[in-house]
Design an enzyme around this catalytic site. Structure first.
Site, PDB file in Angstrom:
ATOM      1  N   LYS A  83      51.994  46.088  52.614  1.00 51.87           N
ATOM      2  CA  LYS A  83      52.646  44.781  52.708  1.00 51.87           C
ATOM      3  C   LYS A  83      52.649  44.362  54.174  1.00 51.87           C
ATOM      4  O   LYS A  83      52.879  45.205  55.060  1.00 51.87           O
ATOM      5  CB  LYS A  83      54.083  44.930  52.182  1.00 51.87           C
ATOM      6  CG  LYS A  83      54.889  43.645  52.092  1.00 51.87           C
ATOM      7  CD  LYS A  83      56.270  43.951  51.506  1.00 51.87           C
ATOM      8  CE  LYS A  83      57.106  42.708  51.285  1.00 51.87           C
ATOM      9  NZ  LYS A  83      58.420  43.027  50.682  1.00 51.87           N
ATOM     10  N   SER A 158      59.533  40.010  46.640  1.00 57.27           N
ATOM     11  CA  SER A 158      58.684  39.503  47.696  1.00 57.27           C
ATOM     12  C   SER A 158      57.352  40.246  47.851  1.00 57.27           C
ATOM     13  O   SER A 158      56.401  39.690  48.380  1.00 57.27           O
ATOM     14  CB  SER A 158      59.431  39.544  49.024  1.00 57.27           C
ATOM     15  OG  SER A 158      59.695  40.875  49.408  1.00 57.27           O
ATOM     16  N   SER A 182      62.469  43.669  45.597  1.00 58.08           N
ATOM     17  CA  SER A 182      61.161  43.189  46.050  1.00 58.08           C
ATOM     18  C   SER A 182      59.985  44.117  45.781  1.00 58.08           C
ATOM     19  O   SER A 182      58.836  43.708  45.956  1.00 58.08           O
ATOM     20  CB  SER A 182      61.204  42.873  47.545  1.00 58.08           C
ATOM     21  OG  SER A 182      61.803  41.629  47.753  1.00 58.08           O
TER      22      SER A 182
END
Lengths: 490, 97
Positions: A83, A158, A182
């Site tokens: 990420k 997210s 997330s």
């Protein structure tokens, strides 16, 4: 050399096994995934960037190590995407924000160092909601990621890029971060496994902070077994993160096949009320039946503070965010507004131009909750209520070994459906948020599909630092049902 | 400023050091008002005598050995700065004439 399509459909363990047995090399594996990314990422947009040369260089080194009998272990030569909030020296870290568009990390995060020590091919920066704030990846300044199962729908967030990349078979493993769901919510919406470890289990050093008392880095994979392998590698105490917990890391992957018997799973009645989609309910009912048939005892429990978890979370997380994001000030390492004439201008204009709308909303909300006259009513009260939420879990775990819930109240929703209504977006995290507030480990495991072919995920929540037990309960289901091995048509 | 479900957006945006456009102010005023109304649930909770939780597993006095380690060179430390000169970050003047 094997066909590319044969390689990218494999699980992480199968890739590892294949490299180990000389069926293919790390360079072949890396090339197969790079070609897959070129083939499908125009549609999915899971990646913000990837450094092909750097990945192939790492793969070559891995092959050389193996040839000279110096393999670093099962992950040696296997690609892992990150990420875009996790630092890799010399690589970009945008946090999907315009304000960090030119930033390059001057150092490796601790998880990156651990991946390198295990020989992984560290590559690919994955899309997210800006600074990890959101549940749909629509808040990325670089455009949303699409759900590989239906490109008109969100992948969740997210860590939407990390989940979608594994679902689209663009990489066998990824890391994400989970502050209120997330990792687990996008894993559920994309039909892959995603795990948030206990707070303090994995070092946060080198992770762009959102809410420091809630953030944890964790793995994504197609199977629970693979997630366990990756978690084992990134876990452990780190002196560079003072909240990292000094406790031993057991070999999660080794104890996977030792089922916990007798085992009691709790079903919190507050989670099974209105708001849950009928098809999600149906899938979870089937999971409940499955565990029952396997001899698990399922009991109803109560977590009375459930409805308070969303407001508590948004007061605490925004307060911590407003403080953490103060560092993006246009001075040391962010873009600076061209219009700034004095020091205050540099801050306010650079942030006004550099931050997207959700980040601005949350920083303002956080500043409000911490401001003079409101601190007691919001922040302090939320911290006290957080204690009550933890107490609820303590009471529950006096009765049960793990808690079983859906991961998300609905399957993947359409783009734009919730983006202008913050509260409705915030409520999509209702089942995952309390786990972060209590610091507990949670895992989302694929458990079926809706009639329209959208994945559904179940969540298992465990006791603090009992990831081994949690993974074993999850693996018991996953090794038989294997919904995460189903591949979307792209 | 009215009750708790309203917010003086100019005042708080200034605290957060974020410049907002008039459209953003307007939009956020409404959206954040709704969020604050939603937060009012918290005012009904009985938290009398409850100890606040700052971290799930608090750790106190985490000491490190006091020894020097290699840090960034000034070139590394400045590589992301928007403006630098003579090994330093350039900023607008902060002292009034």
């Amino acid at each position: 050399m094997s066909d590319h399509s044969e390689i990218f459909s494999l699980t992480g363990s199968e890739i590892s096994h294949g490299i180990d047995n000389g069926i293919f090399s790390s360079q072949e594996v890396t090339l197969a995934y790079l070609s897959r990314i070129r083939e499908v990422d125009e549609k999915v947009h899971a990646f913000l960037s990837y450094d092909e040369d750097d990945m192939l260089r790492q793969a070559k080194l891995s092959d050389q190590r193996r040839a000279s009998g110096k393999s670093l272990g099962p992950l040696d030569g296997v690609p892992v995407g990150l990420k875009d909030v996790i630092s890799v020296k010399g690589q970009p870290l945008t946090a999907a924000s315009k304000i960090l568009k030119d930033y390059r990390s001057p150092y490796d995060a601790t998880v990156t160092v651990k991946l390198r020590s295990a020989g992984a091919v560290v590559g690919g920066r994955l899309n997210l909601d800006e600074f990890a704030m959101g549940s749909s990846t629509e808040n990325s300044a670089y455009g949303p990621t699409c759900n590989p199962w239906d490109l008109n729908r969100v992948p969740g967030g997210s860590s939407g890029g990390s989940a979608a990349a594994v679902a689209a078979r663009e990489t066998p493993f990824t890391l994400g971060s989970d502050t209120g769901g997330s990792i687990r919510q996008p894993a559920s919406l994309c039909g892959v496994v995603g795990m948030k470890p206990t707070y303090g289990r994995v070092s946060r050093y080198g992770l762009a902070a959102f809410a420091s008392s809630l953030d944890q880095i964790g793995p994504f994979a197609q199977t629970v077994e693979d997630a366990a392998h990756l978690l084992e590698i990134i876990s452990g105490h780190d002196p560079l993160d003072s909240t990292s917990y000094p406790t031993d890391v057991s070999s999660f992957s080794k104890i996977l096949n030792e089922p916990i018997k007798p085992c009691k799973l709790g079903l919190p009645k507050e989670f099974f009320g209105p708001g849950m989609d009928d098809e999600v309910r149906k899938s979870i009912d089937e999971v409940i039946q499955w565990y029952r048939q396997k001899g698990y005892e399922l009991v109803e429990i109560s977590l009375p503070t459930t409805e308070l978890s969303v407001p508590v979370y948004y007061v605490i997380a925004t307060a911590e965010a407003s403080s953490n994001l103060a560092r993006y000030d246009g001075i040391r390492y962010t873009t600076r507004s061209e219009k700034a004439e004095n020091a205050i201008d540099v801050y306010a204009k650079s942030r006004g131009e550099g931050f997207g709308q959700e980040v601005k909303r949350r920083c303002i909300l956080g500043a409000y909750g911490l401001s003079s006259g409101y601190y007691d009513a919001y922040y302090l009260r939320a911290q006290k209520t957080r204690t009550l939420i933890r107490d609820d879990f303590d009471k529950a775990f006096a009765q049960v070994d793990a808690i079983l819930t859906p991961t998300s109240p609905t399957p993947a929703f359409k783009f734009g459906e919730k983006s202008e209504d913050p509260i409705s977006m915030y409520l999509s995290d209702i089942y995952t948020i309390s786990t972060n507030l209590a610091g507990l480990p949670g895992i989302s495991v694929p458990c079926g599909f809706t009639e329209n072919g959208l994945p559904v995920g179940m969540q298992l929540i465990g006791q603090a630092f009992e990831e081994g037990k949690l993974l074993s309960i999850a693996h018991d289901y996953d090794r038989e049902l294997q919904f995460g091995r189903k591949q979307p048509n792209l | 400023m009215s009750e708790k479900s309203s917010m003086d957006i100019d005042y708080v945006a200034n605290l957060a050091r974020i410049e907002l456009s008039p459209e953003e102010k307007n939009k956020f005023q409404g959206q954040l008002g709704e969020v604050l109304k939603y937060f009012e649930k918290l005012q009904e909770v009985d938290v009398e005598g409850v100890i606040p939780t700052a971290h799930a597993f608090p750790r106190f006095n985490v000491w490190d050995v006091d020894e020097s380690v290699e840090g960034f060179t000034s070139i590394e430390a400045l590589q992301n700065a928007p403006k630098s000169r003579n090994d330093q970050v350039v900023v607008p003047k902060v002292v009034e004439e």
